[in-house]
Scaffold this motif. Structure first.
Motif, PDB file in Angstrom:
ATOM      1  N   ARG A 167      82.472-105.781  15.187  1.00  0.00           N
ATOM      2  CA  ARG A 167      83.175-106.595  14.207  1.00  0.00           C
ATOM      3  C   ARG A 167      82.286-106.740  12.977  1.00  0.00           C
ATOM      4  O   ARG A 167      81.058-106.624  13.085  1.00  0.00           O
ATOM      5  N   SER A 266      89.064-104.288  12.059  1.00  0.00           N
ATOM      6  CA  SER A 266      88.714-105.681  12.336  1.00  0.00           C
ATOM      7  C   SER A 266      88.452-106.395  11.025  1.00  0.00           C
ATOM      8  O   SER A 266      87.775-105.851  10.140  1.00  0.00           O
ATOM      9  N   GLN A 268      87.431-110.450   9.596  1.00  0.00           N
ATOM     10  CA  GLN A 268      87.034-111.809   9.938  1.00  0.00           C
ATOM     11  C   GLN A 268      86.914-112.638   8.669  1.00  0.00           C
ATOM     12  O   GLN A 268      86.447-112.142   7.625  1.00  0.00           O
ATOM     13  N   TYR A 278      90.478-114.206  12.594  1.00  0.00           N
ATOM     14  CA  TYR A 278      90.257-112.764  12.683  1.00  0.00           C
ATOM     15  C   TYR A 278      91.575-112.053  12.975  1.00  0.00           C
ATOM     16  O   TYR A 278      92.537-112.634  13.491  1.00  0.00           O
ATOM     17  N   GLU A 280      92.506-107.877  14.358  1.00  0.00           N
ATOM     18  CA  GLU A 280      91.942-106.571  14.711  1.00  0.00           C
ATOM     19  C   GLU A 280      92.968-105.735  15.450  1.00  0.00           C
ATOM     20  O   GLU A 280      93.952-106.248  15.990  1.00  0.00           O
TER      21      GLU A 280
END
Length: 867
Positions: A167, A266, A268, A278, A280
Motif C-alpha cells: 500500500r 491501492s 489511502q 482506503y 483497493e
C-alpha cells in the motif's frame, strides 16, 4: 503397537528439542557473543536479512501460531508465485505439476481459507483462491496462520493463508520498481518473458492531510512440458500362473502455454490522525492452452504364446513380448484444454477514532470470478497385428513396437470424439464492522473488540451432456493435415520415446470443422443434471478480549474470544426421476438448510525472558463442504441383468466439519533475525465429510446411492521445529552466511461412525517433511539455496479397487543469486528443480509401479530497477 509407537514419539519430541538446543550451544552457533554482536547494531540490515528479521518479528508478536514470509525488497521473492513460496513454510507441503507449484496443504490438510489483505478470496465456484495465480511481484508478505482467533474469517480447519500486497503508506515517498525476467524451461525448450512494474507515491498537505496512491501490473508467460511413463494396476494373469501384472502401460505427455495478467491498485487518505480511508482492487486474467496426450498400449497378457519373465524373487511382471500380436488396443488420445479464468476484487474501508480509546473500522468488498474450459478430446487407434514388448524399467513402464514407425500417421484411425466443456462462476459481497476499545488505565484488560461480518456468496457450475461420440474408423491422413502431429521426445529409458498424436492447437482452433469432418452435429448442450446454483449467506458476530498480567516475574498476555456464525444454503439443481415404466424425467430440485456454530478461541503467551516465550493456543474451527457437494440433484440408474440399481447425488444437509485445535509452542528469539522454535499440535475432527454408498428407497424401489455424509471422526497430531540464524559473528565475507531449517512430524487418520479405522493417514499427508535453506548476503551479493524434502505418502486409498497408491519421497533443490550493479539496479539468476527430480508412485508395492513423472528444470534471469 501403533499406540505404543505414538507414545514413544510424543515423549521423544521434547527430548529432541533439548538435544537440538544443546547441540547448537555446544557448537557455539548460539553463543552469547553472537547475540551481542547482532544486538550491538554494528550490522546494516538490508535485503534477505531484513526480510528474515521482519518475518521473525511478525511471528514473535502474533497472537496466533503462524509463520510469515516477507519480500526481500519491493515484490522480490526467489519464486514466481505464492504457492511456490509456501513450500518452505514449516508444516506446509506443495505438489508441482503443469509447470509450477499449485496444490497447497497445511499439516496434511486441505481445508484452507485464503484471504487477500484479510478479505476472503476465491477462484470461481471454489472455496479458496488458486494461489499459483498470484504473482509475487505484487506481494509485501504472506502470512500462514495455523490457529485462528475470533476476529478472523471462519471456514478453514487447517489454517488461513493471507496474501498481503503493498500500500502507498508502506513507503516514505515515491517508489518505482520494474522487473524484467526471462525464464527458460529445459524440457519445453522455450524462453518466456515475465514483466512487472509498480509505482507508488504519497503527498502531504496541511489542509487535506496525507494521500497516497499505488498501482502495479504483471505479465507472465510459461510454456511447460511434463511427461509420464505409467503402468496400470496389477491383475492376475491366468494364462501365466496367475502372475501379477498390468494389463496396459503407456505415456502421458503434458504441454501447456499459460499467460497471466494481473493488476492491483491501492489508494489511502489520512485527513487527520483520527481518520483513514482506503480503496483497493486486484484483478487477474489467465489464458491457458494445454494438452495431455495419452498413449495406451494393451499388453498381450490374455494371449498364449507370449514370452514372459517375472521380477527376481517375486511373482510380479518383469517383461512380456510377442510378435504379430493381434486384437491389442493401442490408443493415442489428445485431451486439449482451453481455459480462461478471470477474477476481480475491490474493497473500500476505513478507520475512525471515535475517542482516544475507541476506534471503529469497516470494509465493504465485492469479488467476482469466472472460469470456462473447452476440452475436446480425440481418440485414435492403431489396428494390429503388432510386434510389442513391455517391461518394468527404472520404476516405470517400458514399451516399444519393433518394426512399426509409431510417429507415422499412416495406420492410425479415429475412434472416439469427446465433446467436453464446463463453466463455473462465483461472486460475493462482504461487509464487516469492528469496534475496538483500549482502556486508558493499565490494568489486566488491554483491549476489547467486537464485530460483525455479513457475506453473501453465489456459486454456479455446469458441464456438457452426451459428450461421448463413437465415430467411424476414418484414416487420420484423410482428415485435414493440420490435425496430425508427433509428440516431443520423452526422457529416460522407457522404450518408445515419440509417437503420433492429434494436434492440440488444431483441436482447439478448429473444433467445429472437426465435428463436421467426423459426421457430428454442433457443440454439445449443457447437462442440466450437472448444474447447481448455491447461494450461501453467512452472518458472524465475535467478541474478543486481550489481557496482560505479571505472574510473579513472568509477564503473561493473550486473548480470549468467541465467534458465532450462521450459514444458510439455498441450492438449486435438477434430479432424474425414473417411472415404473422406465421413462426418465428431469425435474427441478431445491433445498434450504441452516447451520449455526459457536467457535471459542483462546491464546496464552508467557515471556520467560525477553527473548524466550511459550504459547498455548486452543480453539474450534469449521470447514464448509465444497459447493458441489450440496447439490440436491439426484441421478438414478435402473438395474439390469448384470448391474444393481444405483444413484448419485450431493447432500444439501451437510454440516460443516468441526475441528478442535490445540497448539503448544516454545520460542527462543536469540537475535533480531535468529530463532529456535518448537510447536506441538493436535486437531480433533467431528462431522468429518466422507462419501458413502447407502441403500435408499425411492418410489418404492431400492437404489444404492453414492453421496457425501457427515459420518467420520478424525485426529491429527504432530510437531514442528524451526531454526533460523545469521552468523554475523564470523569475520569478513563469512559474516554474510545464514541458514533456515525446519522439520515437521505428523500422524493421524480418519474413523467412520462405528469407530473402525478407514485410513491410517490423511490422503496426501507426509508423516515427515523438512526444508533447509542456505542464505548469503554480503556487500552487493545475495544468494539462496533451498532444499525441500517430504516423506512418502498415500495419494489415494483403495485406488481403482486394487491397492493404496503410494508416492515416493519428493525432493526439490532451488537456488537464486542476486548482485547489485548499482544502488538502483539488481541482476538475479534463479533455478528450480536443480536435481532434475522425477516423481514416482506405485500400487502398494515398488514391484508394481504406476507413474514416473519428469518436470521442467527452470532457469530465470532477472533485471530489477528500483527508484
Amino acid at each position: 503397537m501403533e499406540r505404543i509407537q505414538g507414545q514413544i514419539a510424543a515423549a521423544h519430541q521434547p527430548f529432541m528439542l533439548k538435544v537440538a538446543v544443546a547441540s547448537l550451544l555446544a557448537a557455539g552457533v548460539m553463543s552469547s557473543a553472537s547475540v551481542w554482536a547482532q544486538d550491538a547494531g554494528t550490522v546494516v540490515v538490508t535485503g534477505v536479512r531484513k526480510a528474515a528479521q521482519s518475518a521473525q518479528t511478525i511471528k514473535q508478536n502474533s497472537e496466533q501460531v503462524m509463520d510469515s514470509i516477507v519480500a526481500d525488497d519491493i515484490g522480490k521473492f526467489p519464486d514466481k508465485n505464492v504457492a511456490e513460496i509456501l513450500g518452505r513454510v514449516p508444516g506446509t507441503q506443495i505438489i508441482r505439476d503443469n509447470g509450477e507449484a499449485g496444490q497447497v496443504i497445511i499439516r496434511g490438510l486441505g481445508g484452507i481459507v485464503t484471504t487477500l489483505n484479510g478479505r476472503e478470496m476465491f477462484t470461481a465456484a471454489g472455496r479458496s483462491l488458486f494461489l499459483a495465480d498470484v504473482p509475487v511481484a505484487m506481494l509485501q508478505r504472506v502470512d500462514v496462520y495455523k490457529s485462528q482467533a475470533a476476529d478472523m474469517n471462519e471456514g478453514g480447519v487447517a489454517g488461513v493463508i493471507d496474501v498481503r500486497t503493498n500500500r502507498p503508506f508502506d513507503f516514505k515517498g515515491e517508489q518505482v520498481a520494474l522487473t524484467a525476467r526471462a525464464e527458460h524451461r529445459g524440457l519445453a525448450g522455450h524462453t518466456d518473458p515475465n514483466l512487472s512494474g509498480m509505482w507508488s507515491n504519497r503527498w502531504k498537505s496541511a489542509e487535506y492531510g496525507d494521500f497516497g496512491i499505488l498501482g502495479g501490473i504483471s505479465y507472465q508467460r510459461g510454456r511447460y512440458h511434463d511427461e509420464t511413463a505409467w503402468v496400470a494396476p496389477p491383475i492376475k494373469w491366468p494364462l501365466y500362473n496367475n502372475m501379477q501384472g498390468a494389463d496396459s502401460m503407456g505415456r502421458v505427455m503434458t504441454q501447456g502455454d499459460r499467460k497471466r495478467w494481473a493488476g492491483n491498485f491501492s489508494a489511502q487518505w489520512r485527513p487527520n490522525s483520527d481518520l483513514e480511508l482506503y480503496a483497493e482492487g486486484f484483478s487477474t486474467k489467465i489464458n491457458h492452452d494445454s494438452s495431455s496426450v495419452f498413449f495406451v498400449g494393451v499388453l498381450p497378457w490374455f494371449q498364449a504364446g507370449s514370452t514372459v519373465t517375472t521380477q527376481q524373487g517375486s511373482n510380479y511382471l518383469d517383461s512380456i513380448s510377442k510378435n504379430g500380436a493381434d486384437g491389442l488396443f493401442t490408443l493415442s488420445s489428445t485431451q486439449a484444454r482451453r481455459d480462461e479464468s478471470i477474477g476481480h476484487q475491490g474493497a473500500i474501508g476505513g478507520r475512525y477514532n471515535i475517542t482516544p480509546t475507541v476506534r471503529f473500522t469497516t470494509e465493504l468488498a465485492r469479488t467476482l470470478s469466472r472460469y470456462t474450459q473447452e476440452n475436446p478430446i480425440l481418440d485414435t487407434v492403431l489396428p494390429g497385428p503388432l510386434n510389442i514388448k513391455g517391461a518394468i524399467r527404472d520404476g516405470g513402464g517400458y514399451l516399444e513396437y519393433p518394426g512399426t514407425d509409431m510417429t507415422s500417421p499412416n495406420k492410425w484411425v479415429t475412434d472416439v470424439f469427446w465433446d467436453n466443456h464446463n463453466a463455473s462462476s462465483g461472486r460475493s459481497t462482504d461487509w464487516r464492522g469492528d469496534v475496538i476499545w483500549e482502556p486508558e488505565s493499565d490494568g489486566i484488560l488491554k483491549e476489547l473488540s467486537s464485530g460483525v461480518r455479513l457475506a453473501k456468496r453465489f456459486a454456479t457450475y455446469v458441464h456438457e451432456k452426451d459428450n461421448f461420440n463413437k465415430v467411424a474408423a476414418i484414416p487420420v491422413t484423410s482428415l485435414p493435415s493440420g490435425l496430425n502431429c508427433v509428440t516431443e521426445a520423452t526422457g529416460g529409458n522407457y522404450g518408445m520415446n515419440q509417437f503420433y498424436a492429434p494436434c492440440r492447437d488444431y483441436l482447439l482452433d478448429n473444433t467445429a470443422a472437426l465435428r463436421t469432418a467426423l459426421g457430428l452435429k454442433g457443440r454439445t448442450a449443457d447437462d442440466p443434471l450437472s448444474y447447481y446454483s448455491d447461494v450461501e449467506t453467512t452472518t458472524a458476530l465475535y467478541l474478543k478480549a486481550k489481557f496482560g498480567v505479571d505472574v510473579g516475574p513472568v509477564p503473561v498476555d493473550g486473548a480470549v474470544g468467541v465467534r458465532w456464525v450462521q450459514t444458510k444454503q439455498e441450492v438449486d439443481g435438477y434430479s432424474q426421476v425414473t417411472s415404473a415404466t422406465g421413462a426418465s424425467t428431469i425435474i427441478p430440485a431445491h433445498s434450504d438448510s441452516t447451520t449455526s456454530d459457536v467457535l471459542p478461541s483462546a491464546s496464552l503467551r508467557a515471556k520467560w525472558m525477553p527473548n524466550l516465550q511459550s504459547r498455548l493456543v486452543a480453539g474450534k474451527a469449521i470447514q464448509r463442504a465444497n459447493f458441489g457437494d450440496y447439490n440436491p440433484g439426484l441421478i438414478l440408474h435402473d438395474s439390469t441383468a448384470t448391474t444393481l440399481a444405483t444413484g448419485s447425488a450431493g447432500n444439501p444437509n451437510l454440516r460443516p466439519t468441526q475441528s478442535k485445535n490445540v497448539d503448544l509452542s516454545l520460542e527462543w528469539y536469540f537475535a533480531p533475525a535468529s530463532s529456535l522454535t518448537a510447536t506441538l499440535f493436535e486437531h480433533r475432527f467431528t462431522d468429518y465429510e466422507m462419501w458413502r454408498q447407502r441403500n435408499e428407497t425411492i418410489n418404492g424401489k431400492t437404489y444404492l446411492v453414492n453421496r457425501p455424509y457427515n459420518v467420520g471422526k478424525a485426529n491429527l497430531k504432530g510437531s514442528e521445529f524451526s531454526y533460523q540464524q545469521f552468523f554475523t559473528m564470523l569475520p569478513g565475507w563469512m559474516s554474510g552466511l545464514g541458514v533456515q531449517a525446519n522439520v515437521t512430524f505428523m500422524h493421524g487418520g480418519v474413523q467412520n461412525e462405528d469407530g473402525a479405522s478407514t485410513t491410517p493417514d490423511f490422503p496426501g499427508m507426509s508423516k515427515k517433511a523438512y526444508n533447509v535453506v542456505g542464505l548469503y548476503e554480503y556487500d552487493k551479493l545475495s544468494a539462496r539455496l533451498a532444499y525441500s524434502w517430504r516423506d512418502k505418502f498415500v495419494a489415494e486409498y483403495n485406488y481403482r479397487g486394487c491397492c493404496d497408491l503410494i508416492v515416493d519421497p519428493i525432493k526439490f533443490l532451488d537456488a537464486s543469486v542476486s548482485y547489485k550493479l548499482t544502488k538502483d539496479v539488481t541482476v538475479s539468476v534463479d533455478a528450480n528443480n536443480l536435481l532434475n527430480f522425477a516423481y514416482h508412485d506405485y500400487h502398494g508395492t515398488a514391484a508394481a509401479p504406476r507413474d514416473v513423472r519428469r518436470y521442467d528444470r527452470t532457469v530465470g534471469v532477472s533485471l530489477r530497477w528500483k527508484m
